[in-house]
Every structure is written in structure tokens, then in C-alpha cells.
Design an enzyme around this catalytic site. Structure first.
Site, PDB file in Angstrom:
ATOM      1  N   LYS A  21      -1.686  -4.262  12.766  1.00  0.00           N
ATOM      2  CA  LYS A  21      -1.200  -5.202  11.751  1.00  0.00           C
ATOM      3  C   LYS A  21      -2.314  -5.927  11.010  1.00  0.00           C
ATOM      4  O   LYS A  21      -2.082  -6.485   9.932  1.00  0.00           O
ATOM      5  CB  LYS A  21      -0.273  -6.234  12.401  1.00  0.00           C
ATOM      6  N   LYS A  81      -3.592  -4.402   5.016  1.00  0.00           N
ATOM      7  CA  LYS A  81      -3.800  -3.282   5.937  1.00  0.00           C
ATOM      8  C   LYS A  81      -4.564  -2.142   5.266  1.00  0.00           C
ATOM      9  O   LYS A  81      -5.117  -1.278   5.945  1.00  0.00           O
ATOM     10  CB  LYS A  81      -2.449  -2.772   6.440  1.00  0.00           C
ATOM     11  N   GLU A 172       4.667   3.641   4.909  1.00  0.00           N
ATOM     12  CA  GLU A 172       5.533   4.219   3.877  1.00  0.00           C
ATOM     13  C   GLU A 172       5.918   3.167   2.835  1.00  0.00           C
ATOM     14  O   GLU A 172       6.549   3.505   1.830  1.00  0.00           O
ATOM     15  CB  GLU A 172       6.805   4.790   4.509  1.00  0.00           C
TER      16      GLU A 172
END
Length: 224
Positions: A21, A81, A172
Site C-alpha cells: 500500500k 503506489k 486495475e
């Protein structure tokens, strides 16, 4: 001839890997490890050796910033990220399955010594086109079929990263139209399917120390 079996314990890597994360932007993955990951992707299996993929690897700040543009808006939470990771792999899928691509597979297999005779090559050609035509015309699911192969490569990339003691997360949550435009993918016949950011997690990665949660084995396996 029976091969000598060498036990490789993969479970520790399966237990320790997690969806990262937060990354430490100061830590970069050494080039030899990235080369191993690139080799793993290149050697990934696919149905009938279809290889319907292309991989973009971003290691520069500019490259990662370009990819991060695809997270603006509702996917803003994914931007750190990407920009703070050491590397980001973009896994792309072909737009269409063309006869030219199937012929390219045959040419490469012949070059690599897999088709020792004209007869073998013809049989192989018929096999490839039978699968291609089944998905293009009978099932009409060719795009989904090709994406399935890309996700096989994604799984291998994640496990390979874990074995190399690298942190990773598949993503995604991005705008594929923006990503394709930023990377010029559509002009090359591809579209972005998934991202995998890699690096080393930071102290802010709350997921690093959380226990894994999976259904029990008896709920997942049936022995017959």
C-alpha cells in the site's frame, strides 16, 4: 529416466507477499533483479504459446508520472503506489488476434528449433489457427481469451517478485483510455490491462503486518 527431485519451499513467499500500500521512494530495485523479472515475463506460459502481450517497464520519474496520469480522478488513491515505487510494469493485451501474429509465432518457433520439418510446421499451423478461429468466430471471446493469458503472466510476476523479496501490488484502478494514450499503446495494437508496481514497502504500509485472510482449505479443494 526419472529426474532428481529437488524440493523448493514456496510457501514462505506465498505467506509473506502482500498487496503493498505504500512504497519507500528512496529504495530502488537493483538492475539484476529487474532483469530476472523481465525474463520471467518473457518465459510465461500461454495457451498454444499465444503470447498476446507486451510489457512496458517504467523506472524513471517521468515514466512513472506518465503512467500515474491514468489514475487522476476516481483512482487518485493509486497514484502514490506508482510514483513512489521503484518500477512499474504495464501489462498490455493485443487489441486483435491477427493472422500475422499467428504466423509470427510459427516463425519464432521455427527459428527456435521447435518445428523440425515442413510436416510438423503444417500441423502446428493448423492447430494454432484452429484455436485462433474458435475464439475469433465460434466463441467470439478472443479479447477475453487473450487477457486470460496476460493474467497468467501477472501471477508469475507477483510470485517471482516475492521470491526475490520484492514488494509488489497489482493495480486495475486506472483509466485505460488515458494510459493507452500516454504510452501510445493503441498505435502499436495493444491496450493496458493491468499495472504492477514494485519496490520496497515503507513504514506507512499498513498491509505489511496484517494477517492474511483466506478461506480454509476444506472450502476450496475437492479431492476425487
Amino acid at each position: 529416466m526419472v529426474r532428481n527431485l529437488r524440493m523448493i519451499d514456496l510457501l514462505p513467499y506465498a505467506h509473506t507477499r502482500h498487496a503493498t500500500k505504500a512504497y519507500d521512494p528512496a529504495r530502488k530495485i537493483p538492475s539484476p533483479l529487474i532483469e530476472q523479472l523481465r525474463a520471467l515475463l518473457r518465459l510465461s506460459p500461454s495457451s498454444v504459446n499465444l503470447q498476446p502481450w507486451h510489457f512496458v517497464v517504467a523506472s524513471t520519474d517521468a515514466g512513472k508520472a506518465s503512467i500515474a496520469k491514468a489514475t487522476h480522478g476516481i483512482y487518485d488513491y493509486n497514484a502514490p503506489k506508482i510514483v513512489n515505487a521503484s518500477h512499474v510494469f504495464v501489462l498490455c493485451t493485443r487489441h486483435t488476434l491477427t493472422d500475422a501474429h499467428v504466423d509470427a509465432i510459427l516463425e519464432q518457433e521455427a527459428h527456435d528449433g521447435r518445428l523440425p520439418s515442413t510436416q510438423v510446421r503444417q500441423i502446428r499451423r493448423e492447430t494454432l489457427f484452429s484455436y485462433a478461429d474458435m475464439h475469433r468466430y465460434a466463441r467470439r471471446d478472443v479479447q477475453a481469451w487473450m487477457e486470460k493469458q496476460v493474467y497468467i503472466a501477472l501471477g508469475i510476476l507477483l510470485m517471482g517478485a516475492a521470491a526475490l523479496e520484492l514488494d509488489a501490488v497489482p493495480l486495475e484502478g486506472f483509466d485505460s483510455d488515458v494510459l493507452d494514450r500516454e504510452l501510445g499503446l493503441r498505435e502499436r495494437g495493444f491496450t493496458g490491462t493491468a499495472l504492477v508496481s514494485l519496490g520496497y514497502h515503507s513504514a506507512d504500509d499498513f498491509n505489511a503486518n496484517l494477517p492474511k485472510s483466506r478461506f480454509p482449505a476444506e472450502a476450496l479443494f475437492t479431492d476425487i
